[in-house]
Design an enzyme around this catalytic site. Structure first.
Site, short mmCIF file in Angstrom:
data_model
loop_
_atom_site.label_atom_id
_atom_site.label_comp_id
_atom_site.label_asym_id
_atom_site.label_seq_id
_atom_site.Cartn_x
_atom_site.Cartn_y
_atom_site.Cartn_z
N GLY A 46 40.37 -51.91 9.52
CA GLY A 46 41.43 -51.21 10.24
C GLY A 46 41.26 -51.44 11.72
N GLN A 51 42.12 -49.61 20.78
CA GLN A 51 40.85 -50.35 20.74
C GLN A 51 40.97 -51.71 21.43
OE1 GLN A 51 40.33 -49.61 16.26
NE2 GLN A 51 38.21 -49.63 17.00
N CYS A 94 32.81 -48.01 13.02
CA CYS A 94 33.94 -48.24 13.93
C CYS A 94 33.61 -49.44 14.79
CB CYS A 94 34.16 -47.01 14.81
SG CYS A 94 35.53 -47.19 15.96
N LEU A 95 34.59 -50.33 14.95
CA LEU A 95 34.38 -51.52 15.77
C LEU A 95 34.14 -51.15 17.23
CD1 LEU A 95 37.15 -53.76 14.16
CD2 LEU A 95 34.67 -53.99 13.87
N HIS A 136 41.15 -42.22 10.30
CA HIS A 136 40.30 -42.77 11.36
C HIS A 136 41.15 -43.50 12.41
CE1 HIS A 136 36.52 -45.21 12.54
NE2 HIS A 136 37.49 -45.89 13.09
N GLU A 137 42.13 -44.29 11.94
CA GLU A 137 42.98 -45.06 12.87
C GLU A 137 43.91 -44.14 13.66
OE1 GLU A 137 41.81 -47.76 13.31
OE2 GLU A 137 40.89 -48.20 11.38
N HIS A 140 42.22 -42.60 16.54
CA HIS A 140 42.13 -43.49 17.72
C HIS A 140 43.37 -43.33 18.61
CE1 HIS A 140 38.52 -45.97 17.29
NE2 HIS A 140 38.81 -46.29 16.04
O1 GNR Z 1 36.01 -51.65 9.81
C1 GNR Z 1 35.97 -50.43 9.74
N1 GNR Z 1 35.38 -49.84 8.66
C2 GNR Z 1 35.45 -48.48 8.39
C3 GNR Z 1 34.60 -47.97 7.42
C4 GNR Z 1 34.64 -46.63 7.08
C5 GNR Z 1 35.57 -45.81 7.70
C6 GNR Z 1 36.42 -46.30 8.66
C7 GNR Z 1 36.36 -47.63 9.01
S1 GNR Z 1 37.45 -48.26 10.21
C8 GNR Z 1 36.53 -49.60 10.82
C9 GNR Z 1 37.35 -50.40 11.81
C10 GNR Z 1 37.70 -49.55 13.01
O2 GNR Z 1 36.95 -49.24 13.87
N2 GNR Z 1 38.92 -49.08 13.04
O3 GNR Z 1 39.30 -48.27 14.04
NI NI Z 2 37.49 -47.26 14.69
#
Ligand code: GNR
Ligand code: NI
Length: 192
Positions: A46, A51, A94-95, A136-137, A140
């Site tokens: 995601g 980001q 999270c990246l 999660h997205e 952000h």
């Molecule tokens: O790549 C991602 N893996 C992930 C694993 C568990 C819960 C959420 C994520 S999102 C993350 C990519 C990211 O930072 N998206 O904002």
């Molecule tokens: Ni993230």
């Protein structure tokens, strides 16, 4: 298409609220395509526009697990319109918080309403990893990172470590060394 740079915490730009898009026009579609390419390259499942330093309410997802295979999903102005009382715990990454993981509790099932890549409004019922990832997205887009859902002790530890890694990379770059020192960083340090 183009790969964009992903911001890492702590960075004040990751704490800002993103603005809705007026419509899914050519610029927004271009952003979606660039984000998908950036997400695949990372690699991640995601990515949210803030980001990549764009304060628009745009996210992309592609989950490919045994239980959940979505294919690429493009969402503009996503909103949670329904959430289960039941919670689920997932170990999130999270990246923007590279190499840090933590258990996060969120509603197990959600329905997300969004405009797709063609600007068509959709409702999608999500569960499992997709439900976690969509939340999660959307976080952000509101300047929220998964570490904001865990204890301040653990959050501060992660943010301090990330800051330290960045300072070391900046120092190495200033000295003309490789930007990601591993074993090689040590070698070049002893050689210098
Ligand atoms: O790549 C991602 N893996 C992930 C694993 C568990 C819960 C959420 C994520 S999102 C993350 C990519 C990211 O930072 N998206 O904002
Ligand atoms: Ni993230």
């Amino acid at each position: 298409m183009a790969i964009k740079m992903i911001l890492t915490a702590p960075d004040p730009r990751l704490k800002k609220k993103a603005q809705p898009v007026a419509s899914v026009d050519a610029d927004v579609r271009q952003l979606m395509d660039d984000m998908l390419e950036t997400m695949y390259a990372a690699p991640g499942i995601g990515l949210a526009a803030p980001q990549v330093d764009v304060l628009k309410r745009v996210i992309v997802l592609d989950i490919d697990r045994e239980d959940t295979k979505t294919g690429p999903l493009f969402m503009a102005n996503p909103e949670i319109v329904e959430a289960s009382d039941e919670d689920a715990t997932y170990e999130e990454g999270c990246l923007s918080l590279p190499e840090h993981y933590s258990d996060v509790v969120r509603p197990a099932k959600v329905t997300v309403r969004y405009l797709d890549r063609d600007g068509v409004q959709k409702d999608l019922a999500c569960e499992g990893l997709l439900a976690t990832c969509v939340q999660h997205e959307i976080d952000h887009l509101d300047g929220i990172l998964f570490v904001d859902h865990i204890s301040s002790l653990k959050r501060n530890m992660i943010l301090r470590k990330l800051l330290k890694v960045r300072k070391e990379a900046e120092r190495d770059a200033a000295e003309g060394k490789a930007s990601k020192p591993g074993a090689m960083g040590k070698e070049s340090a002893s050689a210098g």
